[in-house]
Motif scaffolding. Structure first.
Motif, PDB file in Angstrom:
ATOM      1  N   SER A   1       0.837  -1.200   0.000  1.00 53.45           N
ATOM      2  CA  SER A   1       0.000   0.000   0.000  1.00 53.45           C
ATOM      3  C   SER A   1       0.874   1.253   0.000  1.00 53.45           C
ATOM      4  CB  SER A   1      -0.924  -0.017   1.219  1.00 53.45           C
ATOM      5  OG  SER A   1      -1.729   1.126   1.221  1.00 53.45           O
ATOM      6  N   GLN A   2       1.939   1.227   0.791  1.00 57.42           N
ATOM      7  CA  GLN A   2       2.841   2.381   0.886  1.00 57.42           C
ATOM      8  C   GLN A   2       3.550   2.656  -0.445  1.00 57.42           C
ATOM      9  OE1 GLN A   2       6.403   1.746   3.238  1.00 57.42           O
ATOM     10  NE2 GLN A   2       6.362   3.859   3.955  1.00 57.42           N
ATOM     11  N   ILE A   3       4.132   1.632  -1.052  1.00 57.10           N
ATOM     12  CA  ILE A   3       4.913   1.859  -2.271  1.00 57.10           C
ATOM     13  C   ILE A   3       4.052   2.139  -3.495  1.00 57.10           C
ATOM     14  CG2 ILE A   3       6.934   0.595  -1.422  1.00 57.10           C
ATOM     15  CD1 ILE A   3       6.165  -1.754  -3.209  1.00 57.10           C
ATOM     16  N   THR A   4       2.739   1.844  -3.398  1.00 58.07           N
ATOM     17  CA  THR A   4       1.834   2.159  -4.507  1.00 58.07           C
ATOM     18  C   THR A   4       0.973   3.378  -4.185  1.00 58.07           C
ATOM     19  OG1 THR A   4       0.070   0.664  -3.734  1.00 58.07           O
ATOM     20  CG2 THR A   4       1.726  -0.264  -5.259  1.00 58.07           C
ATOM     21  N   ASN A   5       1.405   4.139  -3.156  1.00 60.14           N
ATOM     22  CA  ASN A   5       0.670   5.338  -2.740  1.00 60.14           C
ATOM     23  C   ASN A   5      -0.804   5.043  -2.471  1.00 60.14           C
ATOM     24  OD1 ASN A   5       2.917   7.126  -2.873  1.00 60.14           O
ATOM     25  ND2 ASN A   5       2.728   7.073  -5.092  1.00 60.14           N
ATOM     26  N   GLY A   6      -1.068   3.877  -1.879  1.00 61.78           N
ATOM     27  CA  GLY A   6      -2.423   3.495  -1.518  1.00 61.78           C
ATOM     28  C   GLY A   6      -3.266   2.967  -2.656  1.00 61.78           C
ATOM     29  N   ALA A   7      -2.678   2.806  -3.827  1.00 66.91           N
ATOM     30  CA  ALA A   7      -3.448   2.341  -4.983  1.00 66.91           C
ATOM     31  C   ALA A   7      -3.882   0.887  -4.847  1.00 66.91           C
ATOM     32  CB  ALA A   7      -2.636   2.518  -6.264  1.00 66.91           C
ATOM     33  N   PHE A   8      -3.097   0.073  -4.143  1.00 60.89           N
ATOM     34  CA  PHE A   8      -3.426  -1.346  -3.994  1.00 60.89           C
ATOM     35  C   PHE A   8      -3.548  -1.706  -2.522  1.00 60.89           C
ATOM     36  CE2 PHE A   8      -1.043  -1.299  -8.064  1.00 60.89           C
ATOM     37  CZ  PHE A   8      -2.093  -1.652  -8.882  1.00 60.89           C
ATOM     38  N   ASP A   9      -4.683  -2.276  -2.176  1.00 64.06           N
ATOM     39  CA  ASP A   9      -4.949  -2.743  -0.820  1.00 64.06           C
ATOM     40  C   ASP A   9      -5.089  -4.262  -0.907  1.00 64.06           C
ATOM     41  OD1 ASP A   9      -7.778  -2.520   1.426  1.00 64.06           O
ATOM     42  OD2 ASP A   9      -5.659  -2.855   1.872  1.00 64.06           O
ATOM     43  N   VAL A  10      -4.035  -4.976  -0.604  1.00 65.03           N
ATOM     44  CA  VAL A  10      -4.013  -6.420  -0.772  1.00 65.03           C
ATOM     45  C   VAL A  10      -4.535  -7.090   0.491  1.00 65.03           C
ATOM     46  CG1 VAL A  10      -2.591  -8.430  -1.311  1.00 65.03           C
ATOM     47  CG2 VAL A  10      -2.057  -6.213  -2.334  1.00 65.03           C
ATOM     48  N   LYS A  11      -5.579  -7.859   0.340  1.00 63.19           N
ATOM     49  CA  LYS A  11      -6.206  -8.570   1.450  1.00 63.19           C
ATOM     50  C   LYS A  11      -5.519  -9.916   1.678  1.00 63.19           C
ATOM     51  CE  LYS A  11      -9.485  -5.467   1.796  1.00 63.19           C
ATOM     52  NZ  LYS A  11      -9.092  -4.277   2.417  1.00 63.19           N
ATOM     53  N   ALA A  12      -5.684 -10.435   2.888  1.00 60.16           N
ATOM     54  CA  ALA A  12      -5.066 -11.699   3.287  1.00 60.16           C
ATOM     55  C   ALA A  12      -5.447 -12.846   2.352  1.00 60.16           C
ATOM     56  CB  ALA A  12      -5.452 -12.040   4.722  1.00 60.16           C
ATOM     57  N   GLY A  13      -6.672 -12.860   1.870  1.00 59.32           N
ATOM     58  CA  GLY A  13      -7.136 -13.932   0.990  1.00 59.32           C
ATOM     59  C   GLY A  13      -6.388 -14.013  -0.326  1.00 59.32           C
TER      60      GLY A  13
END
Length: 108
Positions: free
Chosen positions: A34-46
């Motif tokens: 999330s940090q390196i994509t400036n919040g563009a990607f929020d990767v969930k545990a699944g």
């Protein structure tokens, strides 16, 4: 951007990039992405944990159990030598792809 919008192979590359500087546990990797994509990607545990398992099976990551910053038992992942090589080759590949797509989008 939703996880479903990630191009195939992008999550793997983002995981490898996240681990380039230090080992991390899964949720740390998710926060780093999330940090390196400036919040563009929020990767969930699944999505994250199956990808971590797949990369470990491929020999690109190694893992060991340790204690997280919240004092919980966590699995920490690190890049292997093979993983570092894969990160380099995939970075070059994505740079070529992104330049080609940008060029195509500018075409009249």
């Amino acid at each position: 951007m939703a996880e479903s919008e990630l191009l195939q192979g992008t999550l793997d590359l983002l995981i490898l990039k996240s681990l380039a500087l230090q080992s991390m546990h899964g949720m740390g990797i998710s926060r780093r992405i999330s940090q390196i994509t400036n919040g563009a990607f929020d990767v969930k545990a699944g999505s994250l944990f199956p990808a971590l398992h797949r990369l470990e099976q491929a020999g690109w990551l190694a893992s060991e159990w340790g204690e997280s910053e919240t004092r919980r038992r966590s699995k920490f992942y690190r890049l292997t030598r093979t993983g570092r090589g894969r990160l380099q080759s995939e970075t070059q590949r994505w740079e070529r792809i992104s330049l080609a797509i940008a060029s195509a989008l500018r075409a009249i």
